[in-house]
Design a protein around this motif. Sequence first.
Motif, PDB file in Angstrom:
ATOM      1  N   ALA A  63       0.797  -1.161   0.151  1.00  0.00           N
ATOM      2  CA  ALA A  63      -0.072  -0.131   0.114  1.00  0.00           C
ATOM      3  C   ALA A  63       0.966   1.122  -0.187  1.00  0.00           C
ATOM      4  O   ALA A  63       0.524   2.343  -0.527  1.00  0.00           O
ATOM      5  CB  ALA A  63      -0.986  -0.055   1.194  1.00  0.00           C
ATOM      6  N   HIS A  64       1.978   1.299   0.548  1.00  0.00           N
ATOM      7  CA  HIS A  64       2.984   2.452   0.683  1.00  0.00           C
ATOM      8  C   HIS A  64       3.452   2.695  -0.750  1.00  0.00           C
ATOM      9  O   HIS A  64       3.741   3.594  -1.155  1.00  0.00           O
ATOM     10  CB  HIS A  64       3.991   1.955   1.762  1.00  0.00           C
ATOM     11  CG  HIS A  64       5.140   3.080   1.563  1.00  0.00           C
ATOM     12  ND1 HIS A  64       5.210   4.131   2.080  1.00  0.00           N
ATOM     13  CD2 HIS A  64       6.573   2.691   0.881  1.00  0.00           C
ATOM     14  CE1 HIS A  64       6.374   4.933   1.926  1.00  0.00           C
ATOM     15  NE2 HIS A  64       7.227   3.931   1.268  1.00  0.00           N
ATOM     16  N   THR A  65       3.570   1.478  -1.597  1.00  0.00           N
ATOM     17  CA  THR A  65       4.316   1.752  -2.821  1.00  0.00           C
ATOM     18  C   THR A  65       3.230   2.362  -3.736  1.00  0.00           C
ATOM     19  O   THR A  65       3.802   3.294  -4.551  1.00  0.00           O
ATOM     20  CB  THR A  65       4.595   0.309  -3.336  1.00  0.00           C
ATOM     21  OG1 THR A  65       5.916  -0.247  -2.501  1.00  0.00           O
ATOM     22  CG2 THR A  65       5.356   0.537  -4.788  1.00  0.00           C
ATOM     23  N   LYS A  66       2.080   1.991  -3.469  1.00  0.00           N
ATOM     24  CA  LYS A  66       1.045   2.490  -4.391  1.00  0.00           C
ATOM     25  C   LYS A  66       0.996   4.203  -3.921  1.00  0.00           C
ATOM     26  O   LYS A  66       0.757   4.830  -4.826  1.00  0.00           O
ATOM     27  CB  LYS A  66      -0.257   1.952  -4.127  1.00  0.00           C
ATOM     28  CG  LYS A  66      -0.252   0.416  -4.793  1.00  0.00           C
ATOM     29  CD  LYS A  66      -1.645  -0.126  -4.398  1.00  0.00           C
ATOM     30  CE  LYS A  66      -1.583  -1.457  -5.023  1.00  0.00           C
ATOM     31  NZ  LYS A  66      -2.962  -2.514  -4.789  1.00  0.00           N
ATOM     32  N   ARG A  67       0.992   4.506  -2.778  1.00  0.00           N
ATOM     33  CA  ARG A  67       0.903   6.048  -2.387  1.00  0.00           C
ATOM     34  C   ARG A  67       2.058   6.744  -2.790  1.00  0.00           C
ATOM     35  O   ARG A  67       1.980   7.981  -3.027  1.00  0.00           O
ATOM     36  CB  ARG A  67       0.852   5.748  -0.701  1.00  0.00           C
ATOM     37  CG  ARG A  67      -0.425   5.635  -0.324  1.00  0.00           C
ATOM     38  CD  ARG A  67      -0.535   5.894   1.134  1.00  0.00           C
ATOM     39  NE  ARG A  67      -1.576   5.188   1.957  1.00  0.00           N
ATOM     40  CZ  ARG A  67      -1.578   4.050   2.629  1.00  0.00           C
ATOM     41  NH1 ARG A  67      -0.356   3.376   2.802  1.00  0.00           N
ATOM     42  NH2 ARG A  67      -2.779   3.492   3.018  1.00  0.00           N
ATOM     43  N   MET A  68       3.083   6.076  -2.719  1.00  0.00           N
ATOM     44  CA  MET A  68       4.206   6.811  -3.350  1.00  0.00           C
ATOM     45  C   MET A  68       4.160   7.062  -4.979  1.00  0.00           C
ATOM     46  O   MET A  68       4.500   8.210  -5.462  1.00  0.00           O
ATOM     47  CB  MET A  68       5.591   5.788  -3.011  1.00  0.00           C
ATOM     48  CG  MET A  68       5.955   5.703  -1.537  1.00  0.00           C
ATOM     49  SD  MET A  68       6.771   7.162  -1.066  1.00  0.00           S
ATOM     50  CE  MET A  68       8.455   7.199  -2.097  1.00  0.00           C
ATOM     51  N   ALA A  69       3.695   6.015  -5.385  1.00  0.00           N
ATOM     52  CA  ALA A  69       3.352   6.418  -7.041  1.00  0.00           C
ATOM     53  C   ALA A  69       2.459   7.508  -7.041  1.00  0.00           C
ATOM     54  O   ALA A  69       2.364   8.217  -8.238  1.00  0.00           O
ATOM     55  CB  ALA A  69       2.760   4.861  -7.572  1.00  0.00           C
ATOM     56  N   ALA A  70       1.431   7.391  -6.344  1.00  0.00           N
ATOM     57  CA  ALA A  70       0.399   8.513  -6.566  1.00  0.00           C
ATOM     58  C   ALA A  70       1.066  10.065  -6.358  1.00  0.00           C
ATOM     59  O   ALA A  70       0.532  11.084  -7.191  1.00  0.00           O
ATOM     60  CB  ALA A  70      -0.810   8.428  -5.336  1.00  0.00           C
ATOM     61  N   LEU A  71       1.812   9.959  -5.221  1.00  0.00           N
ATOM     62  CA  LEU A  71       2.588  11.185  -5.224  1.00  0.00           C
ATOM     63  C   LEU A  71       3.612  11.769  -6.323  1.00  0.00           C
ATOM     64  O   LEU A  71       4.233  12.821  -6.419  1.00  0.00           O
ATOM     65  CB  LEU A  71       3.686  11.152  -3.635  1.00  0.00           C
ATOM     66  CG  LEU A  71       2.792  11.207  -2.423  1.00  0.00           C
ATOM     67  CD1 LEU A  71       3.763  10.877  -1.285  1.00  0.00           C
ATOM     68  CD2 LEU A  71       2.215  12.468  -2.514  1.00  0.00           C
ATOM     69  N   GLY A  72       3.824  10.643  -7.355  1.00  0.00           N
ATOM     70  CA  GLY A  72       4.787  10.886  -8.180  1.00  0.00           C
ATOM     71  C   GLY A  72       6.448  10.478  -7.783  1.00  0.00           C
ATOM     72  O   GLY A  72       7.383  11.111  -8.120  1.00  0.00           O
ATOM     73  N   LEU A  73       6.476   9.698  -6.799  1.00  0.00           N
ATOM     74  CA  LEU A  73       7.807   9.433  -6.169  1.00  0.00           C
ATOM     75  C   LEU A  73       8.064   7.806  -6.277  1.00  0.00           C
ATOM     76  O   LEU A  73       7.107   7.047  -6.157  1.00  0.00           O
ATOM     77  CB  LEU A  73       7.893   9.774  -4.690  1.00  0.00           C
ATOM     78  CG  LEU A  73       7.578  11.316  -4.303  1.00  0.00           C
ATOM     79  CD1 LEU A  73       7.539  11.430  -2.669  1.00  0.00           C
ATOM     80  CD2 LEU A  73       8.606  12.059  -4.761  1.00  0.00           C
TER      81      LEU A  73
END
Length: 244
Positions: free
Chosen positions: A232-242
Amino acid sequence: METPDNTPEAPSPTGIAAQDWATASADPQYRAAVVDLLGALAYGELAAFERLAEDAKLAPTLGDKAELAKMASAEFHHFEQLRDRLSAIGAEPVEAMDPFVAALDGFHKQTAPSDWLEGLVKAYVGDSIASDFYREVAARLDSDTRSLVLAVLDDTGHASFAVEKVRAAIDADHRVGGRLALWARRLMGEALSQSQRVVADRDALSTMLVGGVADGFDLAEVGRMFSRITEAHTKRMAALGLAA
């Protein structure tokens, strides 16, 4: 014509998860674990209120300041719900929160943001990791406690706000992305370590989590739980563009 819904039904709750608080709390070890859990959550919400109020001082515009103040108010309301619930089940809220002050304050001290963007990423990444952990635990709780825990974990609006502001900053200066990616990776490690410390320090809570009370996690499931949190953290990072 309606299309048949082929989505499999979620399994019905069993054990403690199928009981209400009045029934489940007859087990003193389970009651102690819930008091610990609500105490940890309550102090987490109080700390989140304080942190968002502090972050508002770093906000670059009046509109941003107002948005963070609104989110801080929502976090304080969550704290009040947890405080009132602890009182209602016969626990002293300050005493229930006190064992978790040092660990949570230590986490926030070690991860103090240096600017507005780091503060946004910390709230988005750090709070989301904690929320994922508590949602995993909530599935094993009695129905009354589960409803409260899930209600106070509701997003206050910070997720979409942080994504919008961080992505805009990266678009304006791509160098920002690398710095914030490193910061988020540090937050991930610190947040997981802090969660494990909190659980390890409280016997009733750790016993519940590893299956010593009703339908807790077995050790293999603990590993899968942290894998889900990491995903889930990886997905959030992608949403941030990171990059995670």
